[in-house]
Scaffold this active site. Structure first.
Site, PDB file in Angstrom:
ATOM      1  N   GLY A  13       0.830  -1.213   0.000  1.00 22.24           N
ATOM      2  CA  GLY A  13       0.000   0.000   0.000  1.00 22.24           C
ATOM      3  C   GLY A  13       0.859   1.254   0.000  1.00 22.24           C
ATOM      4  N   ASN A  35      -2.924  -8.500   0.407  1.00 21.49           N
ATOM      5  CA  ASN A  35      -3.886  -9.249  -0.420  1.00 21.49           C
ATOM      6  C   ASN A  35      -4.260  -8.448  -1.666  1.00 21.49           C
ATOM      7  OD1 ASN A  35      -5.570  -7.311   0.575  1.00 21.49           O
ATOM      8  ND2 ASN A  35      -7.123  -8.713   1.373  1.00 21.49           N
ATOM      9  N   ASP A  59      -3.922 -12.858   2.916  1.00 22.39           N
ATOM     10  CA  ASP A  59      -4.930 -12.026   3.583  1.00 22.39           C
ATOM     11  C   ASP A  59      -4.683 -12.144   5.084  1.00 22.39           C
ATOM     12  OD1 ASP A  59      -7.183 -11.023   4.835  1.00 22.39           O
ATOM     13  OD2 ASP A  59      -8.576 -11.858   3.356  1.00 22.39           O
ATOM     14  N   ALA A 117      -0.664   0.418  13.123  1.00 24.86           N
ATOM     15  CA  ALA A 117      -1.010   1.669  12.434  1.00 24.86           C
ATOM     16  C   ALA A 117      -2.427   2.038  12.849  1.00 24.86           C
ATOM     17  CB  ALA A 117      -0.939   1.470  10.924  1.00 24.86           C
ATOM     18  N   TYR A 148     -14.425   1.973   9.902  1.00 26.56           N
ATOM     19  CA  TYR A 148     -12.975   2.209  10.007  1.00 26.56           C
ATOM     20  C   TYR A 148     -12.622   2.635  11.432  1.00 26.56           C
ATOM     21  CZ  TYR A 148      -8.369   4.139   8.728  1.00 26.56           C
ATOM     22  OH  TYR A 148      -7.025   4.412   8.628  1.00 26.56           O
ATOM     23  N   THR A 178      -1.907  12.010   5.724  1.00 24.58           N
ATOM     24  CA  THR A 178      -0.563  11.899   5.136  1.00 24.58           C
ATOM     25  C   THR A 178      -0.703  11.847   3.617  1.00 24.58           C
ATOM     26  OG1 THR A 178       0.150  10.699   7.086  1.00 24.58           O
ATOM     27  CG2 THR A 178       1.539  10.482   5.141  1.00 24.58           C
TER      28      THR A 178
END
Ligand code: UDP
Length: 318
Positions: A13, A35, A59, A117, A148, A178
């Site tokens: 990512g 994944n 995953d 994170a 989330y 960010t």
């Protein structure tokens, strides 16, 4: 030198790929797990030739296997833009809950230090400004962003439980907005949206009247803060972000200026539960880690623009 073995979930990512680079640059061995539902192999293809880099297509919400010892587990897997977690609500909840459990279980089994994170979204639509780590937040659990926010809040609780109950060494970083190269142009966040629109000569879509604020941190500064936190002895959450706060309208204008585009600004409806203000209080990062952001907005925007110029018109998620 002391070569460590590091697992980075979500390693393909935006943030994960920069972390892979940093750890390889420090001479370590990196296991990049992804994944690829929001990450992309393209983000790490320049690392594949390095014998110390290993890509694991797994995953993290399933049983995960990594051969050999591990010194560090950094759990960065998650959809992370409002559009992504609206499109992938169940996966977002699963990676924050089941995925954090699996990654913590792996860290426990390997005797590795674990870094989560987390996010400024744990503060929700904050009633305290700027946000200190001691603030418990104002989150709507049943709103569209709840998938989330609550997953990350659960992840923090799970991380602390593994620390207290199993004695796993843990760190929690609360990441504020960010930006930088390798964001996806179609991830719907303000910066890729505005830059893509400016480069295509389309109107910039500012949601609401644009008076809501955010504080944007360049990715290299963020990675430095995370690297220092991992190597510190701090067990409680630490905010990492840039305290330079601005309205989204000001931010859109900054993008217009850097791109030189003459596009209009078009106002669109404000998404539900969109936080009205956000600015990190980074006193703890300053005092505990000796860290503060260094890259000025104009410099970070220019570097990001250079990246996006080469990408506009190309397919995403390759
Ligand atoms: N935003 C906007 N236009 C866009 C995308 C986002 O005005 O095309 C706004 C959004 O409503 C929010 C801010 O920009 O107030 C930052 O949004 P982003 O999705 O980047 O991150 P968030 O901080 O909301 O998670």
């Amino acid at each position: 030198m002391d070569r460590k073995r590091v697992l980075i979930t979500g390693g393909a990512g935006f943030l994960g790929s920069h972390l892979c680079e940093r750890f390889l640059g420090e001479g370590h061995e990196v296991f990049c797990m992804d994944n690829l539902i929001t990450g992309a192999l393209r983000n790490v293809e320049h690392l594949v030739a390095d014998a110390r880099f290993h890509f694991l297509h797994q995953d993290v919400t399933e049983f995960i296997h990594v051969p050999g010892d591990l010194d560090y587990v950094l759990h960065f897997a998650s959809p992370a833009s409002p559009i992504d977690y609206l499109e992938l609500p169940i996966q977002t909840l699963k990676v924050g809950s089941l995925g954090t459990h699996k990654a913590l279980g792996l860290a426990h089994a390997k005797g590795a230090r674990f870094l989560l994170a987390s996010t400024s979204e744990v503060y929700g639509d904050p009633l305290v400004h700027p946000q200190k780590e001691t603030y418990w937040g104002n989150v709507n659990p049943v709103g569209p962003r709840g998938v989330y926010d609550e997953a990350k809040r659960f992840a923090e609780a799970m991380t602390m439980a593994y620390q207290r109950f199993h004695g796993v060494e843990t760190r929690i970083v609360r990441i504020f907005n960010t930006y930088g190269p390798r964001m996806r142009l179609d991830d719907g966040r303000a910066l890729p949206a505005f830059m893509g629109q400016a480069l295509r000569g389309e109107p910039l879509t500012v949601f609401g009247d644009g008076s809501q604020t955010r504080s944007f941190c360049y990715v290299d500064d963020l990675v430095e803060g995370i690297y220092r936190l991992l190597h510190s002895g701090e067990k409680l959450p630490v905010n990492i972000g840039n305290p330079r706060e601005m309205t989204i309208l000001q931010f859109a204008k900054a993008v217009l200026e850097i791109t030189g585009a003459k596009c209009e600004i078009q106002h669109k409806p404000l998404p539900e539960d969109d936080p009205k203000i956000r600015q990190p209080d980074i006193t703890r990062a300053r005092t505990i880690l000796g860290w503060e952001p260094k890259v000025p907005l104009e410099v970070g925007l220019q570097r990001t623009l250079d990246y996006f110029r080469g990408r506009v018109g190309e397919p995403e998620r390759v």
